[in-house]
Write an enzyme that holds these catalytic residues in place. Structure first.
Site, PDB file in Angstrom:
ATOM      1  CE  LYS A  44      -4.040   0.543   1.812  1.00  0.00           C
ATOM      2  NZ  LYS A  44      -5.228   0.660   2.686  1.00  0.00           N
ATOM      3  CG  ASP A 137     -11.864   2.343   8.089  1.00  0.00           C
ATOM      4  OD1 ASP A 137     -13.102   2.483   8.252  1.00  0.00           O
ATOM      5  OD2 ASP A 137     -11.303   2.523   6.997  1.00  0.00           O
TER       6      ASP A 137
END
Length: 316
Positions: A44, A137
């Site tokens: 990422k 999250d």
């Protein structure tokens, strides 16, 4: 599915050879990449928000904590670094679809499959919390369904980005899965993860999160003031989800307590995570077929659409 690299994508990120795109969203771009030895990983490359030197220090600290998380139903984080001045995070490549994709493609989960999902994701949260990390999250897009059971991804990144990108006027997260305290400007602790876990289980069982979707101000109002809709969720899982969706974070159980409740029998503390992972593994003959991992999560709305929301604190 893994997408082909775009013309402006890097060929290498920190020595990892880029093979394709796994996803993109507010946090950055996720690539399928390969180590020198041939092992595949997910890399990422983070978006904006970490230009400030102090923000980079906080980010490295948070990811350092994330790397301490034990490998129980989680995707491990073996390395981090910077490429061309941009931070990146390397994680284990999980060969399987996201829960969001499965809900979108096949519909709600039922029976033993849903129970294994609940146990596996609670095992992951227990491991994450034991390492002193809060996910912040947790949602269907951050749960991947591999052949050997569910894996939770992206823990540690959300907090680092929240502290670096945002001021006190904003909140970070995905509204349908956020706890009431997150909209009240209070810190999101482990109890907020349990709220998000329960909201995710309701979505897995019914196809919709317990407070629905739609316009964010109305959604926030429902989370703050309206009782959740649990749909066809039943039995002990329904009872546990209701406890975890309590408006008061102090009334929610810890991840280890919730996991023990679902396992249904006493387990020594030192063996709890191993037992949770074992119970979450699907029977070999019914293991999910391999598919490209989806590394960017869902936002409010259709479970398969990736978006990380920034919500104005005054919206409520």
């Amino acid at each position: 599915m893994t997408g082909s690299p775009r013309a402006d994508d890097p060929a290498l990120v920190g020595g990892y050879r880029v093979l394709g795109r796994l996803g993109a969203g507010g946090q950055g771009v996720v690539y399928l990449a390969e180590e020198a030895g041939g092992r595949r990983v997910a890399v990422k490359v983070l978006g904006g928000g970490l230009d400030d030197p102090e923000a980079r220090v906080r980010f490295r600290q948070e990811i350092g904590f994330a790397r301490r998380v034990k490998a129980f139903c989680t995707a491990q984080v073996p390395a981090t670094g910077e490429s061309g001045g941009t931070p990146y995070v390397v994680s284990e490549y999980v060969d399987g679809p996201s829960l969001a994709q499965v809900i979108q493609d096949r519909g709600p989960l039922r029976g033993a499959e849903l129970r294994r999902l609940a146990i596996g994701t609670l095992t992951a949260l227990a491991a994450i919390h034991r390492a002193g990390v809060v996910h912040r999250d947790f949602k269907p897009g951050n749960v991947l369904l591999s052949r050997d059971g569910p894996r939770v991804i992206d823990f540690g990144i959300s907090r680092a980005l929240e502290e670096s990108e945002l001021t006190g006027e904003f909140l970070a997260g995905t509204p349908p899965y956020m706890a009431p305290e997150q909209f009240a400007g209070r810190p999101a602790g482990p109890a907020a993860d349990l709220f998000a876990w329960a909201a995710t289980m309701v979505c897995a069982a019914t196809g919709r999160p317990p407070f629905g979707t739609g316009e964010v101000p109305a959604l926030i109002n429902r989370i703050l003031h309206v009782e959740p809709r649990l749909g066809g969720l039943d039995g002990e899982l329904r009872e546990l989800a209701a406890r975890c969706l309590d408006k008061d974070p102090e009334a929610r159980p810890a991840a280890t307590e919730a996991l023990l409740a679902l396992l249904g029998h006493p387990v020594p503390e030192r063996r709890l995570l191993a037992e949770g992972q074992r119970s979450a593994a699907p029977p070999e003959e019914t293991a999910l077929p391999a598919a490209a991992a989806a590394a960017e999560g869902t936002g409010a709305g259709t479970p398969g659409r990736g978006r990380r929301w920034l919500v104005a604190g005054g919206a409520a």
